[in-house]
Design an enzyme around this catalytic site. Sequence first.
Site, PDB file in Angstrom:
ATOM      1  N   LYS B  78       0.863  -1.177   0.000  1.00  0.00           N
ATOM      2  CA  LYS B  78       0.000   0.000   0.000  1.00  0.00           C
ATOM      3  C   LYS B  78       0.906   1.235   0.000  1.00  0.00           C
ATOM      4  O   LYS B  78       1.944   1.253   0.681  1.00  0.00           O
ATOM      5  CB  LYS B  78      -0.889  -0.026   1.256  1.00  0.00           C
ATOM      6  CG  LYS B  78      -1.929   1.098   1.308  1.00  0.00           C
ATOM      7  CD  LYS B  78      -2.830   0.938   2.553  1.00  0.00           C
ATOM      8  CE  LYS B  78      -3.902   2.025   2.629  1.00  0.00           C
ATOM      9  NZ  LYS B  78      -4.782   1.863   3.805  1.00  0.00           N
ATOM     10  N   SER B 153      -9.783   2.057   2.948  1.00  0.00           N
ATOM     11  CA  SER B 153      -8.874   2.788   2.108  1.00  0.00           C
ATOM     12  C   SER B 153      -7.864   1.945   1.339  1.00  0.00           C
ATOM     13  O   SER B 153      -7.278   2.436   0.382  1.00  0.00           O
ATOM     14  CB  SER B 153      -8.114   3.798   2.970  1.00  0.00           C
ATOM     15  OG  SER B 153      -7.248   3.127   3.877  1.00  0.00           O
ATOM     16  N   SER B 177     -10.062  -0.321   7.099  1.00  0.00           N
ATOM     17  CA  SER B 177      -9.442  -0.119   5.786  1.00  0.00           C
ATOM     18  C   SER B 177      -8.769  -1.346   5.166  1.00  0.00           C
ATOM     19  O   SER B 177      -8.407  -1.318   3.993  1.00  0.00           O
ATOM     20  CB  SER B 177      -8.423   1.024   5.846  1.00  0.00           C
ATOM     21  OG  SER B 177      -9.086   2.269   5.815  1.00  0.00           O
TER      22      SER B 177
END
Lengths: 482, 488
Positions: B78, B153, B177
């Site tokens: 990420k 997210s 997330s």
Amino acid sequence: MSAWETVIGLEIHVQLATKTKIFSSASTAVGAEPNSHASLVDLAMPGTLPVLNREAVNMAVKFGLAVGAEINRHSAFERKNYFYPDLPKGYQTTQLAEPIVGAGSVELILDDGSRKTVRIHHAHLEEDAGKSLHEDFHGMTGIDLNRAGTPLIEVVTEPDMRSAEEAVAFARALHSLVTAIGICDGEMSQGSLRFDVNVSVRRKGEEKLGTRTETKNLNSFRFMEMAIKKEVERQIDILEDGGSITQETRLFNGDTGVSRSMRSKEDANDYRYFPCPDLLPVMLSEEQIIELKNSLPELPAQRLGRFAQQYSLSDYDARILSSDLATSDYFEAVAELSGDAKLAANWIMGELTARLNAEEKSISECPMSAPDLAELIARLKDNTISSKIAKQVFEACWNGEGSPDQVIEARGLKQVSDSGELQKMVNKIIAENATQAEAYRAADEAKRKKMFGFFVGQAMKASQGKANPQQINELLMKALNS
Amino acid sequence: MTLHKHTLTELKALLDGGKVSARELTDTFLARIESLDGELNSFVTVTTEQARLEADAADAARSKGEAGLLNGLPIAHKDIFCTDGVRTSCGSRMLDNFISPYDATVVKKMRAAGAIMLGKTNMDEFAMGSSNETSFYGPVKNPWDLSRVPGGSSGGSAAAVAARLAPAATGTDTGGSIRQPAALTGITGLKPTYGTVSRWGMIAFASSLDQAGPMAQSAADCALMLQTMVGHDVKDSTSLDRTADDYLADLDKPLAGLTVGLPEEFFPASLDGRIAELTRETARELERQGAKVVSVSLPSVKLSVPAYYVIAPAEASSNLSRFDGVRYGYRCQDPVDLMDLYKRSRSEGFGDEVQRRILVGTYALSHGYYDAYYLRAQKVRRLISDDFARAFEKADVILGPTSPEVAFQLGAKKDDPVTMYMADVFTIAVNLAGLPALSMPGGAIDGLPVGVQLIGNYFREGQILNVAHRYQQATDWHRQAPAFGGDK
């Protein structure tokens, strides 16, 4: 007599003498290239996290113990949020609701010998900011983050001081305390100790405190005294003209002696304090505190008491000699090696201090070592030299001519105490000054006393000052009275 | 070649058995990213050259008998994790030009274990969002239906794994997330106990809630990843110093004797009946394997959304202060003075959702409101932890839905942040309490995956991975892949 009373409280930022910063492993050394002592953490790089330097905690605890304060077993860091270019994270990590050091006190001896207690409200740990450099960059500001993250304790006093002199006496006592316990290098010119003074005035007898102003970042005792006196005058002038004091932060320029308003209370930031989620609370065990307590060296106040007692010094002498660690150590070494504390005190506070002051040197830069001064005193005591000669020897030692014994030997300054030799000298003087001797013998007691000095002077001249004065006196007396 | 369809665990077996090289595997996934990610937008940066070098190095290490646990396995990070020499954007214009000078601990550990970094995945800006629509780099599409969001997210990581552009990826979970995008894309994702995985180098959103974790096809894959990610880190004061667990050892442990708690509050009348039923069906499968199912109650969980949306923005408002245009990142053109530099750099550098949360957080911490908002929210947090503590006296693990809905249409909630926030209701309480939880696929509605959440007691990652693995041994929801890229 003024109708006004001054009320002063201080906030003191003490830079802790740790090797590394409070939340990073970067060095705290000063004088390096800008930003060369700024780690990822100090630069507030994304994703970086603080790790508390345990040494900074220990030093804060030592301070607390030295001022007899309560040490909080549980303290916590908070974030004080505001934007400034030399504050890289956009917040200062500090303590607010739960400081590490609680209430304590410092006892002062003022110049008139009276005692005064100044209460410490609390002391908390925090990080220093970087520096904004405005001079070298035309139309721009340079940022140096070497200082960012240097550990500080902020010491906050109660408003217990009533004059600039008292405030300075407290500041000096605090300086001597933090250097004595080794938590601060005490270099005021480097900003190692910085004073914020809160000043207000009120009519004598009034209990309510007046509106105060805060003058920030004073880094010398002299500036502090000047700034307070100026501020007190300014406030009294305003009040006597029927005006009122604005609560504000002021800046004092030591070179011009002028202060100006920096920001008023209305402009103050809302710092939005909240507990720092990146740091755990600081927990201290009883054992850790005891261990730190045992590691404390003798405190200035304890030393003062001991000096007065152990060396039979006057309060004044004891205070001067115990004021800082270097002077104390020097004095104790000389007193012990020479075996005469009184003479050691007199020499250090007299001849030595005068020379140091004249050459603007600190005692740690003194060219005369403690063993040398002790040797000089010893020669004085065993009558090898007279006190007059001793000053010559001191001068020679100061100028690097060697140890006192070497100087005495090389210059032939040894006192003449051989009675045969002295008797010859006396006989010769009386023979050469027969008229005066005749007159002396004819004179009455009162006149004789005056005339006697003449013969002593002749003897000293003849011996180049080396004649043992006591023996010369006795021999002359005998010869003239016979 | 269908190498990309394999789970991480299977790929590891292939590598360990010499059936495939790291380079071959890496090239396979790089080629898929190259040809397919144009549609998905799951990667912000693809580190092609670096990945090939790392793959060759992994092969060389293996030939010398020095293969780490993840040797040769390609993964994606990420874009919230700092990667040395590689842009680390956090999905924001603010850090579009930021090349990190160091590696996050998670990145370092994965690298040391021999994993190959394929690239950095797209995400909601500064991890603020549940749809991956707040990214400066544009929304990520859900490979199950390109008109829908992948969740957020960690939407880029989820979409990349679901579309088999990477066998596994790292994610971070502040309020769901990892779990919510895992649920919406049909993969398995785990948020560990707070303090288990180091936060050093993970760009902070809400420090007291943020936790990194693995996202992959299966619970076994997550266990493999987690084994490498965890561990005490002296650089993170909130990282816990405890003896390492072996997450792989207990994966196959039978479920007999296990008690599964279903919280009443996770099945409100308003919940989509189909999601409720699929979650109950998951419980029945666990029962069939010998587990006992009981009802538990978490009465304070209903307060978790408001509490979270005070605490997280409050911390974020402070954490994001360092992005000021002074030292790195976005700086506005020709600032006239310091205030102008701050105001325009931050107004232009941050997107709307980030600015909204900074404003909310600043308000919540301001003088006169602190007690009413921040302190009160912290008290709620305590109540929620107490609820869970009581529930774990009755049950070993807690089971419920991950999200009250399946993947929704892109843009459907863009102008309605509160509706978006409300959908975090099942995931947020776990972060507030600091507990471990995972989401795994437990069925589908109209061809869209439905996630089921397993919540464990502190440090019981091993237990929820075990339960999920046993479930996945008996079902094949986790093996289903979207018909994306011509796979079906």
